[in-house]
Scaffold this motif. Sequence first.
Motif, PDB file in Angstrom:
ATOM      1  N   LEU A 142       0.839  -1.194   0.000  1.00  0.00           N
ATOM      2  CA  LEU A 142       0.000   0.000   0.000  1.00  0.00           C
ATOM      3  C   LEU A 142       0.874   1.243   0.000  1.00  0.00           C
ATOM      4  N   VAL A 143       0.396   2.275  -0.691  1.00  0.00           N
ATOM      5  CA  VAL A 143       1.096   3.547  -0.705  1.00  0.00           C
ATOM      6  C   VAL A 143       0.053   4.655  -0.609  1.00  0.00           C
ATOM      7  N   ASN A 144       0.388   5.708   0.118  1.00  0.00           N
ATOM      8  CA  ASN A 144      -0.547   6.819   0.296  1.00  0.00           C
ATOM      9  C   ASN A 144       0.234   8.119   0.432  1.00  0.00           C
ATOM     10  N   VAL A 145       0.218   8.908  -0.617  1.00  0.00           N
ATOM     11  CA  VAL A 145       0.805  10.248  -0.562  1.00  0.00           C
ATOM     12  C   VAL A 145      -0.345  11.193  -0.208  1.00  0.00           C
ATOM     13  N   ASP A 146      -0.524  11.413   1.077  1.00  0.00           N
ATOM     14  CA  ASP A 146      -1.681  12.173   1.556  1.00  0.00           C
ATOM     15  C   ASP A 146      -1.297  13.628   1.814  1.00  0.00           C
ATOM     16  N   ARG A 147      -0.787  14.250   0.782  1.00  0.00           N
ATOM     17  CA  ARG A 147      -0.433  15.670   0.847  1.00  0.00           C
ATOM     18  C   ARG A 147      -0.594  16.237  -0.560  1.00  0.00           C
ATOM     19  N   PRO A 148      -0.671  17.543  -0.714  1.00  0.00           N
ATOM     20  CA  PRO A 148      -0.860  18.113  -2.045  1.00  0.00           C
ATOM     21  C   PRO A 148       0.263  17.701  -2.992  1.00  0.00           C
ATOM     22  N   LEU A 149      -0.112  16.969  -4.042  1.00  0.00           N
ATOM     23  CA  LEU A 149       0.859  16.457  -5.001  1.00  0.00           C
ATOM     24  C   LEU A 149       0.456  16.790  -6.429  1.00  0.00           C
ATOM     25  N   LEU A 150      -0.839  16.665  -6.724  1.00  0.00           N
ATOM     26  CA  LEU A 150      -1.354  16.835  -8.084  1.00  0.00           C
ATOM     27  C   LEU A 150      -2.418  17.932  -8.114  1.00  0.00           C
ATOM     28  N   ARG A 151      -2.650  18.444  -9.307  1.00  0.00           N
ATOM     29  CA  ARG A 151      -3.717  19.437  -9.480  1.00  0.00           C
ATOM     30  C   ARG A 151      -4.178  19.422 -10.934  1.00  0.00           C
ATOM     31  N   VAL A 152      -5.492  19.367 -11.129  1.00  0.00           N
ATOM     32  CA  VAL A 152      -6.077  19.534 -12.455  1.00  0.00           C
ATOM     33  C   VAL A 152      -6.469  21.005 -12.558  1.00  0.00           C
ATOM     34  N   ALA A 153      -5.652  21.773 -13.269  1.00  0.00           N
ATOM     35  CA  ALA A 153      -5.837  23.225 -13.310  1.00  0.00           C
ATOM     36  C   ALA A 153      -6.892  23.607 -14.340  1.00  0.00           C
ATOM     37  N   GLN A 154      -7.834  24.435 -13.906  1.00  0.00           N
ATOM     38  CA  GLN A 154      -8.894  24.904 -14.794  1.00  0.00           C
ATOM     39  C   GLN A 154      -8.376  26.068 -15.648  1.00  0.00           C
ATOM     40  N   LEU A 155      -8.932  26.186 -16.831  1.00  0.00           N
ATOM     41  CA  LEU A 155      -8.572  27.293 -17.714  1.00  0.00           C
ATOM     42  C   LEU A 155      -9.163  28.592 -17.176  1.00  0.00           C
ATOM     43  N   ALA A 156      -8.371  29.652 -17.167  1.00  0.00           N
ATOM     44  CA  ALA A 156      -8.828  30.948 -16.652  1.00  0.00           C
ATOM     45  C   ALA A 156     -10.010  31.477 -17.476  1.00  0.00           C
ATOM     46  N   ILE A 157     -10.898  32.194 -16.814  1.00  0.00           N
ATOM     47  CA  ILE A 157     -12.083  32.735 -17.486  1.00  0.00           C
ATOM     48  C   ILE A 157     -11.702  33.690 -18.610  1.00  0.00           C
ATOM     49  N   HIS A 158     -10.539  34.325 -18.497  1.00  0.00           N
ATOM     50  CA  HIS A 158     -10.097  35.246 -19.535  1.00  0.00           C
ATOM     51  C   HIS A 158      -9.854  34.533 -20.867  1.00  0.00           C
ATOM     52  N   LEU A 159      -9.592  33.220 -20.789  1.00  0.00           N
ATOM     53  CA  LEU A 159      -9.325  32.426 -21.989  1.00  0.00           C
ATOM     54  C   LEU A 159     -10.523  31.594 -22.412  1.00  0.00           C
ATOM     55  N   ASP A 160     -11.605  31.698 -21.667  1.00  0.00           N
ATOM     56  CA  ASP A 160     -12.851  30.989 -21.990  1.00  0.00           C
ATOM     57  C   ASP A 160     -14.010  31.810 -21.443  1.00  0.00           C
TER      58      ASP A 160
END
Length: 431
Positions: A142-160
């Motif tokens: 088992l493995v658990n990286v339970d800290r901020p590691l990844l992010r799915v970044a949203q496109l800024a409203i200025h570009l959409d």
Amino acid sequence: MNPQPHVFDRTHTDDLAAFVQESPSPYHAVASAAARLEKAGFRRLEETERWDDSAGGKYVLRGGALIAWYVPGGARPETPFRVIGAHTDSPNLRVKPLPDMGSAGWRQVAVEIYGGPLLNSWLDRDLGLAGRLALRDGSTRLVNVDRPLLRVAQLAIHLDRGVNDGLTLDKQRHLQPLWGLGDSREGDLVEFLAAEADLDPADVVGWDLMTHDVQPPAYLGRDRELLASPRLDNLLSTHACVAALAAVAADGDALPYIPVLAAFDHEENGSESDTGAQGPLLGTLLERSVHARGGDYEDRRRALAGTICVSSDVGHAVHPNYAERHDPTHHPRANGGPILKTNVNQRYATDGSGRGVFAAACDRAGVPFQHFVSNNALPCGTTIGPITAARLGITTVDIGVPILSMHSARELCGADDPHLLASALAAFLQG
């Protein structure tokens, strides 16, 4: 004479929050459940070993699934079972076999969509990574990286500029999370996770890894009457089932039935796996339990003929901003008690006799319950209930707890509903 009902309180919900934190993947969930059962005196059995006819609490782990049961002293081979069922998996983003990718100077992780998540809820969240690593010697870690590691970044409203008129996400292009800067190279993620698990990267030959929101569960509302948490669907039910089974095991030798917990994996994508409800796992283990007590085919069929299953999975609380999406006469509310799910097309397995069994259990526990049916104009979801009823030929009742934001990265329920559910399940197991 049945023992006195076990009544749970808000401390059960506190422990639910801890259980969710310990369980970022189905593999962690069954490990956490097993630890609680061990404290209650249960012992693990291996499927490859011969089982004996001894009384007491027993459990089996396979992947992200757990089956546990308690054999009362003197139980006969034909003694019926009382089964409570749930599932350990939740919709999320899962890592692909070749995980390392990147673009425009960003390092990214290649992911696949698991189940039916609310995709927008995974945007701009701090995500950890958890699951299991498969090693060259055939074992897993088992493995658990339970800290901020990844992010799915949203496109800024200025570009959409039209994003607030309707967000459209391409599952392939828009949901690959970033986890650093620079050029990606093959082996990056495996090397990182091997170091986290204190392993040699050369020993890691496979993985079952998934993202999770690292924000912990929290009470919410003026009077802390709500619980916001990831993975309520369906760790809330898994945790309640574990608590109920452990509680009734304390009076185990007085039970007229053999209480069973079945926590399956892969419900969110159809249950078709060796650890899912469509597979033979539960039926095989019930059969082996009968045979271990000296039973034959006739005893097995007699035991199943008297068996009843309660399938527990979360359902929909009426949404104050979208009340028209719900059935106009069935409005389950948070902290109103468990919901009894009915669908005449057998998307839920509940029938009239099953309703009577569950209503009687709630009466014994002093727990209110509510009714749920879907709006006729909308498709109805389903659970492990109909699958279990059809595979084993046993009376099955579908229940759950009403929540908001189902399949979001973070869901919401009433803070009292988890312990009301556990009390009802314990009363059901006691018969």
